[in-house]
Design a protein around this motif. Structure first.
Motif, PDB file in Angstrom:
ATOM      1  N   LYS A 136      63.379  63.979  70.081  1.00 58.09           N
ATOM      2  CA  LYS A 136      62.650  62.852  70.684  1.00 58.09           C
ATOM      3  C   LYS A 136      61.244  62.758  70.103  1.00 58.09           C
ATOM      4  O   LYS A 136      60.762  61.663  69.789  1.00 58.09           O
ATOM      5  N   THR A 137      60.577  63.893  69.937  1.00 58.87           N
ATOM      6  CA  THR A 137      59.232  63.913  69.375  1.00 58.87           C
ATOM      7  C   THR A 137      59.228  63.359  67.958  1.00 58.87           C
ATOM      8  O   THR A 137      58.354  62.567  67.581  1.00 58.87           O
ATOM      9  N   ALA A 138      60.207  63.781  67.155  1.00 61.54           N
ATOM     10  CA  ALA A 138      60.311  63.279  65.784  1.00 61.54           C
ATOM     11  C   ALA A 138      60.475  61.766  65.776  1.00 61.54           C
ATOM     12  O   ALA A 138      59.808  61.059  65.009  1.00 61.54           O
ATOM     13  N   ASN A 139      61.368  61.257  66.628  1.00 62.62           N
ATOM     14  CA  ASN A 139      61.567  59.808  66.706  1.00 62.62           C
ATOM     15  C   ASN A 139      60.281  59.095  67.106  1.00 62.62           C
ATOM     16  O   ASN A 139      59.915  58.058  66.531  1.00 62.62           O
ATOM     17  N   ASP A 140      59.574  59.639  68.092  1.00 58.92           N
ATOM     18  CA  ASP A 140      58.347  59.000  68.569  1.00 58.92           C
ATOM     19  C   ASP A 140      57.253  59.005  67.503  1.00 58.92           C
ATOM     20  O   ASP A 140      56.498  58.035  67.361  1.00 58.92           O
ATOM     21  N   LEU A 141      57.158  60.088  66.750  1.00 56.85           N
ATOM     22  CA  LEU A 141      56.143  60.168  65.694  1.00 56.85           C
ATOM     23  C   LEU A 141      56.461  59.210  64.544  1.00 56.85           C
ATOM     24  O   LEU A 141      55.556  58.627  63.943  1.00 56.85           O
ATOM     25  N   ILE A 142      57.741  59.057  64.251  1.00 55.28           N
ATOM     26  CA  ILE A 142      58.131  58.076  63.233  1.00 55.28           C
ATOM     27  C   ILE A 142      57.792  56.669  63.713  1.00 55.28           C
ATOM     28  O   ILE A 142      57.237  55.852  62.969  1.00 55.28           O
ATOM     29  N   ALA A 143      58.114  56.389  64.981  1.00 53.86           N
ATOM     30  CA  ALA A 143      57.817  55.068  65.541  1.00 53.86           C
ATOM     31  C   ALA A 143      56.322  54.782  65.542  1.00 53.86           C
ATOM     32  O   ALA A 143      55.890  53.629  65.404  1.00 53.86           O
ATOM     33  N   ALA A 144      55.511  55.829  65.681  1.00 58.11           N
ATOM     34  CA  ALA A 144      54.056  55.668  65.693  1.00 58.11           C
ATOM     35  C   ALA A 144      53.471  55.547  64.290  1.00 58.11           C
ATOM     36  O   ALA A 144      52.252  55.363  64.140  1.00 58.11           O
ATOM     37  N   GLY A 145      54.309  55.677  63.265  1.00 56.65           N
ATOM     38  CA  GLY A 145      53.845  55.535  61.893  1.00 56.65           C
ATOM     39  C   GLY A 145      53.282  56.797  61.282  1.00 56.65           C
ATOM     40  O   GLY A 145      52.664  56.754  60.218  1.00 56.65           O
ATOM     41  N   ARG A 146      53.496  57.931  61.930  1.00 53.37           N
ATOM     42  CA  ARG A 146      52.969  59.199  61.413  1.00 53.37           C
ATOM     43  C   ARG A 146      53.644  59.569  60.090  1.00 53.37           C
ATOM     44  O   ARG A 146      53.008  60.064  59.189  1.00 53.37           O
ATOM     45  N   PHE A 147      54.938  59.341  60.017  1.00 56.84           N
ATOM     46  CA  PHE A 147      55.690  59.538  58.778  1.00 56.84           C
ATOM     47  C   PHE A 147      56.977  58.728  58.852  1.00 56.84           C
ATOM     48  O   PHE A 147      57.314  58.166  59.909  1.00 56.84           O
ATOM     49  N   LYS A 148      57.711  58.661  57.760  1.00 55.29           N
ATOM     50  CA  LYS A 148      58.925  57.847  57.700  1.00 55.29           C
ATOM     51  C   LYS A 148      60.144  58.630  58.141  1.00 55.29           C
ATOM     52  O   LYS A 148      61.041  58.098  58.806  1.00 55.29           O
ATOM     53  N   TYR A 149      60.195  59.891  57.740  1.00 56.66           N
ATOM     54  CA  TYR A 149      61.291  60.786  58.113  1.00 56.66           C
ATOM     55  C   TYR A 149      60.707  62.046  58.724  1.00 56.66           C
ATOM     56  O   TYR A 149      59.538  62.382  58.505  1.00 56.66           O
ATOM     57  N   ALA A 150      61.540  62.754  59.483  1.00 52.44           N
ATOM     58  CA  ALA A 150      61.112  64.039  60.038  1.00 52.44           C
ATOM     59  C   ALA A 150      62.274  65.009  60.015  1.00 52.44           C
ATOM     60  O   ALA A 150      63.414  64.651  60.346  1.00 52.44           O
TER      61      ALA A 150
END
Length: 379
Positions: A153-167
């Protein structure tokens, strides 16, 4: 917001050093739980799923110096490496690392092989990131036994926030003296392989494992894939170690998740439960599932195969749920005998093929934390 998917993955456990080896063992109803006689806490031994350290070093020697890394670091690096091997063109400059663990390198407390800061979770995560040249600062998720799913969930949220494209989500935990003594202080460890949801269950069995999964948009994948729909967490704050007797936290996480995504309970094809085989956890889950009108859904616990792998458990179980969806396979809830909970559950008692589209993964942990996650097969 763009959709993210569970892409390449890896499971490393005593059942096998790849996801496919683990799935093969599960299909054959093989368990990694064996009688262990190497503990000062159990005079007659205890059941757990443990690695042969020599095999770990043999595997790791192909990619690095096994003496430069702790046991857990080696397992997690091997798992991440398998994922990266599946995507040789993945741009690591736009890829993050989210690490899931409860205890990290806690086994190093009484050793002097590595620098003292290796005991810190952030340091372990940084060691893994540095091995692969991942420049973005890694994130660590350590929230008891929901950690593995919460990291997704954290990875998805960080991607959605524009932190990175993949995690890359990587998880791992070991069966150390620290962990054994902690669970034994609750008198929670079974003297037989664990039997989730069964009337003759006696408690938890522990295990060690590592796993990794790549989360991100579908550009890297063709054909059928599994979409991460959403996840919701709720904390019932019932007790530092005891679950809610009404299943309130787990019920809240499930009901909010279904309502938010406009999905009805009857649409769920498979439920992957936490299922620790402790008296109160299994009963709590059964109550929560019944309140959420999920008693008809085929459900299993994978703890009979792996034991409880702590911060890795929900990650491994999510990866297996992904492959259940892709392969239209339901796996037996190993060691189940007959119902030991007050509410009716549709326990999977043998492997079978069934058309699957939507799965619900749940997890619960110390401190009252609960998580529910929805996954969907995308054709």
């Amino acid at each position: 917001m763009s959709m993210n998917y569970l892409l390449g993955d890896s499971i490393i456990s005593p059942l096998g050093f790849t996801t496919e080896e683990n799935l093969k063992a599960i299909r054959n109803s093989e368990s990694a739980l064996k009688l262990q006689n190497n503990s000062r806490f159990f005079e007659d031994g205890y059941y757990a799923s443990l690695f042969d350290n020599e095999i770990i070093d043999e595997k790791f020697n192909t990619i690095g110096n096994p003496f430069s890394y702790t046991k857990l670091e080696k397992l997690m690096i091997l798992s991440v490496n398998q994922v990266l091997d599946q995507y040789p063109n993945l741009d690591l400059s736009e890829t993050g690392l989210v690490v899931s663990t409860t205890k990290g390198n806690i086994d190093q407390l009484e050793k002097e092989q590595f620098s003292p800061d290796r005991i810190f979770l952030w340091k372990m995560a940084q060691v893994i990131a540095d091995f692969f040249g991942i420049n973005k600062k890694p994130d660590v998720v350590s929230n008891a036994c929901i950690s593995g799913a919460l990291a997704i969930k954290t990875a998805n949220d960080l991607i959605a926030a524009g932190r990175f494209k993949y995690a890359i989500v990587a998880g791992g935990d070991l069966v150390s003296d620290f962990v054994l003594s902690g669970f034994q202080s609750f008198q929670a460890i079974s003297d037989q392989p664990c039997r989730p949801f069964s009337s003759d269950r006696k408690g938890v069995s522990l295990g060690e494992a590592a796993a990794a999964v790549l989360v991100g948009p579908s550009a890297l994948e063709s054909g059928e894939k599994v979409e991460y729909i959403d996840a919701v967490t709720a904390n019932d704050a019932n007790h530092i170690s005891g679950p809610s007797r009404t299943g309130e936290g787990l019920f809240q996480s499930i009901s909010r998740l279904l309502n938010r995504n406009k999905i009805e309970a009857k649409e769920i094809n498979y439920l992957s439960a936490h299922g620790t085989a402790t008296i109160y956890n299994d009963e709590m889950e059964a109550i929560a599932f019944n309140r959420a009108e999920l008693s008809h859904v085929p459900v299993n616990s994978l703890k009979g195969f792996y034991g409880h792998t702590l911060g890795t458990s929900a990650l491994i179980e999510t990866v297996i749920t992904k492959h259940s969806l892709l392969n239209n396979e339901l796996y037996t809830s190993l060691n189940y005998t007959d119902s030991g909970v007050s509410q009716e559950l549709n326990i999977i008692r043998e492997n079978k093929s069934e058309e699957l589209e939507i799965a619900l993964k749940t997890a619960s942990g110390f401190g009252g934390c609960n998580l529910a996650m929805l996954l969907k097969k995308d054709r």
